[in-house]
Design a protein around this motif. Sequence first.
Motif, short mmCIF file in Angstrom:
data_model
loop_
_atom_site.label_atom_id
_atom_site.label_comp_id
_atom_site.label_asym_id
_atom_site.label_seq_id
_atom_site.Cartn_x
_atom_site.Cartn_y
_atom_site.Cartn_z
N PHE A 130 7.29 -7.93 -0.27
CA PHE A 130 8.57 -8.01 0.45
C PHE A 130 8.36 -8.14 1.96
O PHE A 130 9.30 -8.13 2.71
CB PHE A 130 9.40 -6.76 0.17
N GLY A 131 7.11 -8.21 2.40
CA GLY A 131 6.80 -8.31 3.81
C GLY A 131 5.96 -7.12 4.24
O GLY A 131 5.40 -6.39 3.42
N MET A 132 5.87 -6.91 5.53
CA MET A 132 5.04 -5.83 6.05
C MET A 132 5.78 -4.49 5.94
O MET A 132 6.95 -4.39 6.28
CB MET A 132 4.67 -6.09 7.50
N ALA A 133 5.07 -3.48 5.47
CA ALA A 133 5.59 -2.12 5.44
C ALA A 133 5.04 -1.41 6.66
O ALA A 133 3.86 -1.52 6.99
CB ALA A 133 5.16 -1.41 4.16
#
Length: 104
Positions: free
Chosen positions: A47-50
């Motif tokens: 989902f992208g960078m955490a």
Amino acid sequence: MGLRWVGCRVQKPLLTRVMAALTTVVVSGIGALSFFSGYAPERSTRFGMAGPLFGDQAEHYGIALFIIGLMPLAFFARSNKQAGRYIAVVLVAFWIAAFGPLVF
């Protein structure tokens, strides 16, 4: 370079055992560093960078990652039954580490 029978058990190839040991050292090492430093850097997810984790969140993440890092050690089990029991214990420990703070 197939599987080799030793007595009544199958011995895994040397490369498989070395890679399992290295995987354990790296993943459990990252978990231990996150636990002791109280910091977990950013992680890439689907989902992208955490964002990074700090404090208690990083410690819980480190414990869970350390426990999951122990899974490749199942390659050193003497039988499939022993490996299955070992994985079951590791998974129970993971669920306690992951959801224990929510329950207790």
